[in-house]
Design an enzyme around this catalytic site. Structure first.
Site, short mmCIF file in Angstrom:
data_model
loop_
_atom_site.label_atom_id
_atom_site.label_comp_id
_atom_site.label_asym_id
_atom_site.label_seq_id
_atom_site.Cartn_x
_atom_site.Cartn_y
_atom_site.Cartn_z
N ASP A 10 27.13 -1.14 29.42
CA ASP A 10 27.18 0.29 30.38
C ASP A 10 28.66 0.54 30.72
O ASP A 10 29.31 1.36 31.94
CB ASP A 10 26.45 0.45 31.45
CG ASP A 10 26.40 -1.00 32.75
OD1 ASP A 10 25.73 -0.64 33.62
OD2 ASP A 10 26.84 -1.82 32.12
N ASP A 15 32.28 -4.31 34.35
CA ASP A 15 32.39 -5.04 32.55
C ASP A 15 33.74 -5.27 32.37
O ASP A 15 34.06 -6.05 30.83
CB ASP A 15 31.45 -3.09 31.57
CG ASP A 15 29.70 -3.60 32.85
OD1 ASP A 15 30.22 -2.93 33.68
OD2 ASP A 15 28.93 -3.28 31.51
N ILE A 123 25.46 -6.69 28.68
CA ILE A 123 26.11 -6.74 30.44
C ILE A 123 25.60 -5.70 30.82
O ILE A 123 25.93 -4.85 31.66
CB ILE A 123 27.03 -7.38 30.30
CG1 ILE A 123 28.08 -6.55 29.76
CG2 ILE A 123 27.91 -8.93 30.22
CD1 ILE A 123 29.17 -6.52 30.01
O1 RIB Z 1 23.61 -5.45 39.18
C1 RIB Z 1 25.22 -5.34 38.44
C2 RIB Z 1 25.22 -5.18 36.98
O2 RIB Z 1 24.49 -4.13 37.61
C3 RIB Z 1 26.58 -4.93 36.51
O3 RIB Z 1 26.20 -4.98 35.21
C4 RIB Z 1 27.02 -4.32 36.45
O4 RIB Z 1 28.30 -3.31 35.71
C5 RIB Z 1 25.88 -3.18 36.72
O5 RIB Z 1 26.00 -2.49 35.65
CA CA Z 2 27.47 -3.73 33.48
#
Ligand code: RIB
Ligand code: CA
Length: 309
Positions: A10, A15, A123
């Site tokens: 995302d 990321d 992720i």
């Molecule tokens: O809680 C952390 C996650 O949430 C990570 O992937 C960050 O990028 C958000 O997407």
């Molecule tokens: Ca993320």
């Protein structure tokens, strides 16, 4: 032989750190990147894939797919932490030539590759993975491993007291994926919260002489200013640990436990161990990390610091 991976993301700042680490690591081969809504909306997340690819040298051209977003009342995003654009409101241009395909095509290509199916590194919210599981279960079950950054089992959440962001955005998808009997390695807040960057690390990235180091040094300070997760001036690199778990498994402790995710209500997204579950419901859950060694390995790889010993 490098491990082929598909990254489902995302596209916030952590990321970007994770994907940059995957590109700079000799032991990984990024076959595809698919976007998912979460930190920012799907359109911005997809554009950020192109913005990141422009910052990577030597140039990489993985398959790029546009995934899905989530909708519903009460969903939060992370623009207050990562900026409206997800990359610290930097002025990095989008890649006008980027032509993302449907995310299903990227999953199919990555899993059907004659050299062997790719490992999935998720992720962001698990929306895309859950749809692939629903629509194309046979194919998704060929995956050798799926590494998921998400959940908070024995620590506080980061969205609500007991809920972590990725599972908050799509609790049903998380519940489906974690209970499907897939070879999951879960990387929860319980470990990610221990690996944080400060200004000295940003200076090291800036001085690395690499384009990706410069790019990360440009987008990280915004999060240090706006995130309260690790205190002012620090940045938790959550997603980088999902990539690092593939590169340096020796730096982690893990346990095998079944996990349940609350699907709805005020605790939707809560992640709890399910003690009585059958063996085949158990997944690997990382429970500890050697944070100092992880951070050093990550920075050496991102900065392309070759130590001749
Ligand atoms: O809680 C952390 C996650 O949430 C990570 O992937 C960050 O990028 C958000 O997407
Ligand atoms: Ca993320």
């Amino acid at each position: 032989m490098p491990t082929p991976i598909l990254i489902d993301t995302d596209m916030g700042v952590d990321d970007a750190v994770a994907i940059a680490l995957a590109f700079m690591a000799r032991d990984l081969d990024v076959r595809g990147i698919v976007s998912v809504g979460g930190n920012v909306d799907l359109q911005q997340a997809t554009a950020n894939v192109g913005r990141l690819l422009r910052a990577v040298e030597p140039a990489r051209r993985p398959l790029v797919g546009r995934g899905l977003d989530q909708s519903g009342d009460g969903l939060t995003n992370a623009t207050h932490v990562f900026g409206r654009d997800g990359f610290g409101e930097c002025d990095r241009k989008a890649d006008e030539g980027l032509e993302p395909v449907d995310f299903r095509d990227v999953y199919r290509a990555a899993l059907d590759d004659p050299a062997g199916p790719a490992t999935i590194v998720a992720i962001g919210p698990l929306t895309n993975v859950a749809v692939m599981l629903r629509e194309d279960a046979t194919r998704i079950r060929t995956v050798p491993r799926i590494v998921v950054m998400g959940g908070a089992l024995w620590c506080k959440g980061n969205v609500r007291d007991v809920v972590e962001f990725n599972f908050h955005r799509d609790p049903a998808a998380a519940a489906d994926v974690l209970s499907a009997g897939l070879p999951v390695t879960l990387v929860p807040l319980d470990v990610t919260r221990f690996v944080t960057l400060d200004a000295s690390h940003v200076a090291r990235l800036a001085a690395s002489g690499t384009r990706v180091g410069e790019f990360l040094a440009e987008i990280i300070p915004y999060v240090m200013e706006h995130s309260t997760e690790a205190g002012k001036g620090r940045f938790v690199v959550h997603d980088a640990l999902a990539v690092g778990a593939l590169l340096w498994p020796q730096l982690f402790l893990k346990t095998g436990v079944a996990v349940e995710v609350s699907r709805d209500g005020t605790i939707a997204g809560q992640t709890r161990p399910r003690i009585s579950a059958m063996q085949d419901q158990r997944i690997d859950v990382l429970t500890a990390v050697n944070a100092a060694d992880f951070l050093e390995n990550m920075l050496e790889t991102l900065c392309q610091e070759e130590f001749v010993v």
